[in-house]
Motif scaffolding. Structure first.
Motif, PDB file in Angstrom:
ATOM      1  N   ASP A 112       0.860  -1.175   0.000  1.00 50.95           N
ATOM      2  CA  ASP A 112       0.000   0.000   0.000  1.00 50.95           C
ATOM      3  C   ASP A 112       0.902   1.233   0.000  1.00 50.95           C
ATOM      4  OD1 ASP A 112       0.964   0.277   2.589  1.00 50.95           O
ATOM      5  OD2 ASP A 112      -0.871  -0.429   3.546  1.00 50.95           O
ATOM      6  N   ALA A 113       0.314   2.395   0.228  1.00 47.68           N
ATOM      7  CA  ALA A 113       1.083   3.632   0.077  1.00 47.68           C
ATOM      8  C   ALA A 113       1.827   4.055   1.340  1.00 47.68           C
ATOM      9  CB  ALA A 113       0.151   4.754  -0.375  1.00 47.68           C
ATOM     10  N   CYS A 125      15.574  -3.642  -4.665  1.00 48.66           N
ATOM     11  CA  CYS A 125      14.250  -4.130  -5.064  1.00 48.66           C
ATOM     12  C   CYS A 125      13.464  -3.000  -5.729  1.00 48.66           C
ATOM     13  CB  CYS A 125      13.469  -4.622  -3.847  1.00 48.66           C
ATOM     14  SG  CYS A 125      14.222  -6.023  -2.994  1.00 48.66           S
ATOM     15  N   SER A 126      12.587  -3.362  -6.638  1.00 45.92           N
ATOM     16  CA  SER A 126      11.679  -2.361  -7.197  1.00 45.92           C
ATOM     17  C   SER A 126      10.422  -2.325  -6.334  1.00 45.92           C
ATOM     18  CB  SER A 126      11.324  -2.698  -8.645  1.00 45.92           C
ATOM     19  OG  SER A 126      10.685  -3.960  -8.733  1.00 45.92           O
ATOM     20  N   HIS A 127       9.802  -1.155  -6.261  1.00 50.40           N
ATOM     21  CA  HIS A 127       8.654  -0.974  -5.362  1.00 50.40           C
ATOM     22  C   HIS A 127       7.480  -0.367  -6.110  1.00 50.40           C
ATOM     23  CE1 HIS A 127       6.579   1.349  -1.935  1.00 50.40           C
ATOM     24  NE2 HIS A 127       6.211   0.088  -1.868  1.00 50.40           N
ATOM     25  N   HIS A 128       6.324  -1.020  -6.000  1.00 49.34           N
ATOM     26  CA  HIS A 128       5.096  -0.521  -6.608  1.00 49.34           C
ATOM     27  C   HIS A 128       4.042  -0.425  -5.512  1.00 49.34           C
ATOM     28  CE1 HIS A 128       6.750  -1.380 -10.645  1.00 49.34           C
ATOM     29  NE2 HIS A 128       7.292  -2.421 -10.033  1.00 49.34           N
ATOM     30  N   PHE A 129       3.430   0.741  -5.367  1.00 46.69           N
ATOM     31  CA  PHE A 129       2.445   0.901  -4.305  1.00 46.69           C
ATOM     32  C   PHE A 129       1.073   1.261  -4.866  1.00 46.69           C
ATOM     33  CE2 PHE A 129       4.213   5.162  -4.836  1.00 46.69           C
ATOM     34  CZ  PHE A 129       3.072   5.971  -4.819  1.00 46.69           C
ATOM     35  N   GLU A 139     -12.081  -5.308  -1.133  1.00 41.73           N
ATOM     36  CA  GLU A 139     -12.119  -4.337  -2.222  1.00 41.73           C
ATOM     37  C   GLU A 139     -10.743  -4.092  -2.819  1.00 41.73           C
ATOM     38  OE1 GLU A 139     -13.751  -1.112  -0.016  1.00 41.73           O
ATOM     39  OE2 GLU A 139     -15.838  -1.707  -0.357  1.00 41.73           O
ATOM     40  N   THR A 140      -9.751  -4.862  -2.366  1.00 45.74           N
ATOM     41  CA  THR A 140      -8.384  -4.714  -2.884  1.00 45.74           C
ATOM     42  C   THR A 140      -7.876  -6.073  -3.368  1.00 45.74           C
ATOM     43  OG1 THR A 140      -7.529  -5.001  -0.628  1.00 45.74           O
ATOM     44  CG2 THR A 140      -7.830  -2.736  -1.424  1.00 45.74           C
ATOM     45  N   PRO A 141      -8.375  -6.553  -4.497  1.00 44.71           N
ATOM     46  CA  PRO A 141      -7.970  -7.876  -4.991  1.00 44.71           C
ATOM     47  C   PRO A 141      -6.482  -7.973  -5.293  1.00 44.71           C
ATOM     48  CG  PRO A 141      -9.170  -6.640  -6.672  1.00 44.71           C
ATOM     49  CD  PRO A 141      -9.336  -5.890  -5.387  1.00 44.71           C
ATOM     50  N   GLU A 142      -5.831  -6.838  -5.514  1.00 46.06           N
ATOM     51  CA  GLU A 142      -4.399  -6.870  -5.791  1.00 46.06           C
ATOM     52  C   GLU A 142      -3.586  -7.313  -4.573  1.00 46.06           C
ATOM     53  OE1 GLU A 142      -5.441  -2.391  -5.478  1.00 46.06           O
ATOM     54  OE2 GLU A 142      -6.465  -4.311  -5.680  1.00 46.06           O
ATOM     55  N   PHE A 143      -4.215  -7.273  -3.391  1.00 43.65           N
ATOM     56  CA  PHE A 143      -3.555  -7.734  -2.166  1.00 43.65           C
ATOM     57  C   PHE A 143      -4.299  -8.919  -1.555  1.00 43.65           C
ATOM     58  CE2 PHE A 143      -2.381  -3.148  -2.300  1.00 43.65           C
ATOM     59  CZ  PHE A 143      -1.033  -3.338  -2.549  1.00 43.65           C
TER      60      PHE A 143
END
Length: 216
Positions: A112-113, A125-129, A139-143
């Motif tokens: 998350d952010a 590491c690469s980081h995507h938030f 409501e957050t299927p990505e997690f």
């Protein structure tokens, strides 16, 4: 299995069962420390541990411990391995130290952010938030997987243990959950592998077990 359940199974006193239980969990913790997560990884922050009678409520409770939960994913988005780690707090310094111990350089981290998770870039590491903005887990299927694992962890702890000093022994209880989860594809050999892990662990006295390795 709790120390009380172990006492009933083995027919020993509670102090003996407690010591056996914690020695086995320490063996699990030693094994889990050998592994780092790589590839695509979902990460989340959480607080675990019950409130004490007469103590502070919510996240301010003396028994609440901040932890970082992380799960690596297969190419087809299924969970592979999990790491559950107590941290001193959700700061750049704490997450940088966590990443160094728990992640392989070059992995891709999704979170998350929460700003502190940006520290994973310090080890390559690469980081995507994703900005959650108050959305519920469903409501957050990505997690999906990290939320599922945290839900299972909380259910496991509340269903198995009546009470314990989570702040002091968090490393062991979290390692016990991780150890079993990470070997779920070969449950038939789980007990044998645990016996081998316990036999190869440096002997520890009751005093050293009670002192615990408090990392939070």
């Amino acid at each position: 299995m709790s120390s009380l359940a172990l006492k009933r199974q083995l027919g020993v006193s509670y102090p003996t069962a407690w010591l056996i239980h914690h020695k086995l969990m320490q063996a699990m913790a030693n094994r889990e420390e050998r592994y780092v997560l790589d590839g695509r990884i979902q990460v989340d922050d959480a607080y675990l541990g019950g409130e004490r009678a007469g103590g502070k409520a919510g996240r301010g409770s003396e028994n609440k411990v901040p932890i970082v939960a992380a799960v690596s994913l297969t190419e087809d988005d299924h969970p592979l391995r999990v790491r559950l780690t107590p941290v001193s707090g959700f700061t750049l310094k704490a997450i940088s130290a966590w990443a160094k111990d728990c992640l392989a350089p070059g992995c891709t981290v999704f979170s998350d952010a929460l700003a502190c998770f940006g520290a994973v870039t310090k080890i390559g590491c690469s980081h995507h938030f994703t900005v959650i903005a108050g959305r519920k887990p469903k409501e957050t299927p990505e997690f999906r997987w990290i939320n599922t694992i945290l839900g299972n962890l909380k259910t496991s702890l509340s269903g198995c243990y009546h009470t314990f000093n989570f702040r002091k022994y968090a490393v062991r209880y979290l390692a016990a959950f991780s150890y079993q989860f990470n070997r779920r594809f070969d449950l038939c050999s789980l007990h044998e592998r645990l016996l081998i892990a316990a036999a190869s662990t440096t002997p520890q006295s009751l005093h050293s077990i009670r002192m615990a390795d408090v990392r939070c």
